[in-house]
Enzyme design. Sequence first.
Site, PDB file in Angstrom:
ATOM      1  N   CYS A 137      75.374 -31.133  22.289  1.00  0.00           N
ATOM      2  CA  CYS A 137      74.111 -31.226  23.021  1.00  0.00           C
ATOM      3  C   CYS A 137      73.051 -31.960  22.213  1.00  0.00           C
ATOM      4  O   CYS A 137      73.202 -32.220  21.019  1.00  0.00           O
ATOM      5  CB  CYS A 137      73.609 -29.824  23.378  1.00  0.00           C
ATOM      6  SG  CYS A 137      74.678 -28.953  24.547  1.00  0.00           S
ATOM      7  N   HIS A 185      68.176 -29.418  24.924  1.00  0.00           N
ATOM      8  CA  HIS A 185      67.577 -28.074  24.863  1.00  0.00           C
ATOM      9  C   HIS A 185      66.936 -27.839  23.507  1.00  0.00           C
ATOM     10  O   HIS A 185      67.042 -28.660  22.574  1.00  0.00           O
ATOM     11  CB  HIS A 185      68.641 -27.010  25.139  1.00  0.00           C
ATOM     12  CG  HIS A 185      69.793 -27.004  24.166  1.00  0.00           C
ATOM     13  ND1 HIS A 185      69.693 -26.539  22.877  1.00  0.00           N
ATOM     14  CD2 HIS A 185      71.092 -27.400  24.318  1.00  0.00           C
ATOM     15  CE1 HIS A 185      70.868 -26.644  22.267  1.00  0.00           C
ATOM     16  NE2 HIS A 185      71.737 -27.171  23.122  1.00  0.00           N
TER      17      HIS A 185
END
Length: 394
Positions: A339, A321
């Site tokens: 992430c 992301h």
Amino acid sequence: MSRTRVRTPLRTTVLAGTAVLTAALTACSGGGGGSSTGGDGKAKPETRITVNLSGKQARPGSPVEVTLAEGRLAQVTVTDSKGATLDGKVSADGRTWTSTRNAAPGTGYTVEARDAGGGTAKADFATAAPEKVNKLSLAPGKNSTVGIAQPLSIVFDHPVKDKAAVEKALKVTTSNNTEGSWGWMQDWSGKDRVDWRPKEYWEPGTKVTLDARLNGVDSGPDGGWFVRDYATGFTVGRNQVVKVDLDGHRLKLVRDGQLVRDVPMSAGTPGGEKASWRGRTVLMSKEGTINMRSETVGLGDAYDKMVDYSMRLTWSGMYAHAAPWNARYMGNANRSSGCIGMTDDNARWVYDQVQVGDPFEIEGADAKGTQALNNGYGEWNLSWSEWQAKSALR
């Protein structure tokens, strides 16, 4: 006891729970007593037909069998209460017809038989209603276009103890005879799950269909019966792979074997629970802008952010992301909470390019281990022989 209707007088009895239909099977109606007259003027003897299921509470889950005592069966039709028919085959000796599908629970059936001489007989029975019904969910979505690593995935509402019976009812067809296998696991949700994975990544353009002929299959104790069939299909899209180098802090999109773009990124902080997973994972969904909160993944109150261009890779919360707050580390250090973070511009570009089902091949020492089989789609981390061993039919 079965209810019978024939075109000549008949006698009906029940032997050991099996419907026995005794009738003079003739090509035309008429005649009385226990025989009829053939074209040569001679009496034709009565013919007995037995149906293995009878009454209004017959047990479902077994094939329908129709047996002729003498002569040869020419045709048998078994029709359910919705007008659908069961396929079947006549034995080599012409005496017995057996359906290829099981009788489903809570269903009425009409049996019509015709012998080689043109005589006919009919019987009715119904199966008991199920005490428990099992259902399922399918991925990917019907008529979708997906990446080259997308498996077929089925998650069941209730436990599946008779995995072999269920797996036998699942038929995968591909446009190019792709080799693949089913594999069983416990889903991240705790439910039983079975996935179909090809031996290698899909060829682009492959069309895949699933025919889950489960109506009448018993999933076993505590699981219940399936009372319908399921079907889905998808097409494999373009050939592209996302390669993530945790140690080099780079993300590369490779299409048809050619590098399309190489962007800097920062992954999970190594040495603890914030580290990223490595392995071959699959893009599960493109979720856009979502709220990410650290307590939902067991990391206390470290963060609570609205995050853009979110691409889910695992059930445990690993995404790729946009992470503009971490820009100073991109390309030189891993400092996220697990992430794969990129700048807004790079994340937007990657988000627009990738398709659900694309493989993310994540390598490097800066990881907390290899993604688990059921944490998203982790089957590509098993060898082909290891994956095949997870089939219930091996």
